[in-house]
Each structure stands twice: as structure tokens, then as C-alpha cells.
Design an enzyme around this catalytic site. Sequence first.
Site, PDB file in Angstrom:
ATOM      1  CE  LYS A 181     -78.890 -88.621 -14.094  1.00 19.66           C
ATOM      2  NZ  LYS A 181     -79.449 -87.417 -14.619  1.00 19.66           N
TER       3      LYS A 181
HETATM    4  C1  PLP Z   1     -78.779 -86.096 -13.788  1.00 20.67           C
HETATM    5  C2  PLP Z   1     -78.195 -85.008 -14.594  1.00 20.67           C
HETATM    6  C3  PLP Z   1     -77.135 -84.213 -14.122  1.00 20.67           C
HETATM    7  C4  PLP Z   1     -76.725 -84.148 -12.697  1.00 20.67           C
HETATM    8  O1  PLP Z   1     -76.291 -85.282 -12.156  1.00 20.67           O
HETATM    9  P1  PLP Z   1     -76.248 -85.493 -10.571  1.00 20.67           P
HETATM   10  O2  PLP Z   1     -75.455 -86.760 -10.484  1.00 20.67           O
HETATM   11  O3  PLP Z   1     -77.649 -85.650 -10.111  1.00 20.67           O
HETATM   12  O4  PLP Z   1     -75.554 -84.338  -9.975  1.00 20.67           O
HETATM   13  C5  PLP Z   1     -76.542 -83.320 -14.987  1.00 20.67           C
HETATM   14  N1  PLP Z   1     -76.980 -83.169 -16.231  1.00 20.67           N
HETATM   15  C6  PLP Z   1     -78.022 -83.872 -16.706  1.00 20.67           C
HETATM   16  C7  PLP Z   1     -78.456 -83.631 -18.106  1.00 20.67           C
HETATM   17  C8  PLP Z   1     -78.676 -84.790 -15.898  1.00 20.67           C
HETATM   18  O5  PLP Z   1     -79.729 -85.454 -16.364  1.00 20.67           O
END
Ligand code: PLP
Length: 372
Positions: A181
Site C-alpha cells: 500500500k
Molecule cells: C489490501 C486490501 C484490503 C485488505 O488488506 P489486508 O491488510 O491485506 O488484510 C482490503 N481492501 C482492499 C481494497 C485492499 O486493496
Amino acid sequence: MIPVNEPLLDGNEKKYLVECIETGWISSEGSFVKKFEEQFASSVDRQYGISVCNGTAALDIAVAALDIGPGDEVILPSFTIISCASAIVRTGAMPVVVDSDPYTWNMNVTQIEEKITKRTKAIMAVHIFGLPVDMDPILKLADRYGLKIIEDAAEMIGQTYKGRACGSFGDISTFSFYANKHITTGEGGMIVTDDKELAEKCRSLRNLCFGKGKKRFVHEQLGWNFRMTNLQAAVGLAQLEKLEEHVARKRQMGKLYTELLKDVPGLQLPLAATDYAENIYWVYGLVLKDEVNFDAFEAMKMLSEYNIGTRPFFWPMHEQPVFKNMGLFENEKLPVAEKLARRGFYLPGGLALTEEQIKKVAKAVQEVMSRG
Ligand SMILES: *Cc1c(COP(=O)(O)O)cnc(C)c1O
């Protein structure tokens, strides 16, 4: 090998982590947790931030905190990560899916109203890949039909919609700080809201719904241990200091990819912008046009021969075996999401990626496409 993601940890991460270790504050009780929660919430113009162990947990808590459960329906895009649908399904509520816009890859907001029933309780708006969902029509529908908005802004850290921070639109909004992210804590997540009561509920759900005072070990409700550690928050705080730089860097990377790939036949590239936002390229996605005689999986295989890491796009919720086996989404047909899943994939795009690597990737893509 050029990996699909490599994070950038070149700020105060190490310094803050050393502080955790030297002081012994490594659990969720440490002071970085509160600092990170406050600073992150304020970065998206929110009153309250509740840190959690990942973005999936943030969604689980968000849905539970809104008292969504059996008999309720929640409308969401089919083209998203399973965390969105699983948060709904686990409460006993019904996920109701809409198709995607073929160019922004976000939920097609014109299809929401026809899916609203007496049982609809909320709309889950999920910002996809780098451009926000068109929020205004969703806000209007929520207002008209008395629906809650859950906003999944995991891919939209540092992004705005018409100048307003993504993550400030939902009754409750969630983020992920997974390693790919815009800012990362390795694993981690955050729930933000302006509703004090909702914030309290989230805090309680995150922390096993412990009782108060003498009644600490007396529980009125079932929660989870979804706490974030001080170590994660230390990294998060250092990353947050770099957010603007990270977003600028991602935009630069996206622009360079587009510059290098714009004349390659057969490729649909991400939109640089819409009326309401400039792309922040959480990932740089490609969709193979119909005339290309191979699919995303074959393209990815060819790119792996050039030692280039890729990932397929999301597989739509209405085509997930786990949900089909529960009897969900029978006869659902959502042609755009189905096509994106089969024709879409994304290129290396981590914050540590160099210009030289991007050029190498683009050259390989060009060669692969010349075979199609
Ligand atoms: C990455 C992501 C998540 C989940 O996050 P994690 O930390 O991997 O559990 C949820 N929603 C979206 C849109 C994502 O891109």
C-alpha cells in the site's frame, strides 16, 4: 527478477523501531499506537482512528460495528478483494454485487439503485487501484434511502475525491497498511470515523470486548484480538511522514509506464485522471483488448520468462467457488468484472522500483504484446 512489489523504508522506521526495542514497548500498549492513530485519522480529516492488525480485520470490525447481520443486505462491487465480501458474509448478511466501470475499474455507481431493497442496510464503496469511486451518487443514494456507507480506502491512502480525502466519506472507512500500500506497517490496518460511539464500539470489538474496571473479564459481546503492535505503529508513523513523497513517487511511476506503453497495440492502460481525481496508481494495471489472442494468465507467464513479477486482477465475488457453494450469486452475470478478471493483470509497482526497472518492464511488455 523484478518483484511485483518492494516497499520503501528509508525514513524514521529504524529509529522508531529501535526506540520500541530499547524501551521494551513492543505490544499494542506502546505510545506509537496512539500517535499513529491520531496522526493518521487527522491526515484524512477524521476524529477517530482505530488501528488494527490488517485491512481485512478493519472491514470485519466496520461491518460488525454497524450492527449488520442476518436479514440485511450490503451492496458492493463484485470486482474487489474477498475481504470486502467475507466481512459481510461472516455476519450472516447478504452481499449484493454490482458490475464495474470498464475504464476506472471502480463499481458502476449507476447500477446501485436498482439493487436497493427493503433489506439494504449499507453500501460498501471500494476504491480500486488508484482512482476513487465516484462518491457523490453514492452519498445521494445513502441519504435518500437511509443507508450507511462503508468506505474501503485501502488502495487510496493519500488520494482525494473532489479535493476531499478518501477515507473521509464513509460512516466508517477502512485502510490497509500491507506492504504494497502507499504506506505500510508490514501488516496493519485502520478504521476511521467521526462518530464517537461507533469509534468506541470498534475499539471494543478490536480488543475482545473486554469489560470495564472490575468486570474486565466479563464480556457482553464477542470481539476479536485484532490489535496493532507498537512495532507496526512505529513503522506506520515513519511511513506517514513520507506519505506525500510516496504518492508523488507512485504518480511519477504511473506516468512513466503510460509514456512507455501508450503506443503499444492491444493494451488498455489505467486512466491518468477522472473529473474528480488524479490517479495515484496503487497498482499499474493493464487490460488486454479483445483483439489480443492471449489472456492475462498467458501474458503473465510470458512476462515471467523475462523475470518480471506480475499479479492477476481480482477474481469477481460472484464467481468465487466459496460463495457459489453457499448458494450466493446464482445466475449473476457481470460482464465487465468477468472480463477484467480474465484480461487484466498488473505490473511491478512497489515504491522501491527504479526508473531503470520500469523501462525494462515496459520493454518486456512491448515484446510480449508483439506476439499477440
Ligand atoms: C489490501 C486490501 C484490503 C485488505 O488488506 P489486508 O491488510 O491485506 O488484510 C482490503 N481492501 C482492499 C481494497 C485492499 O486493496
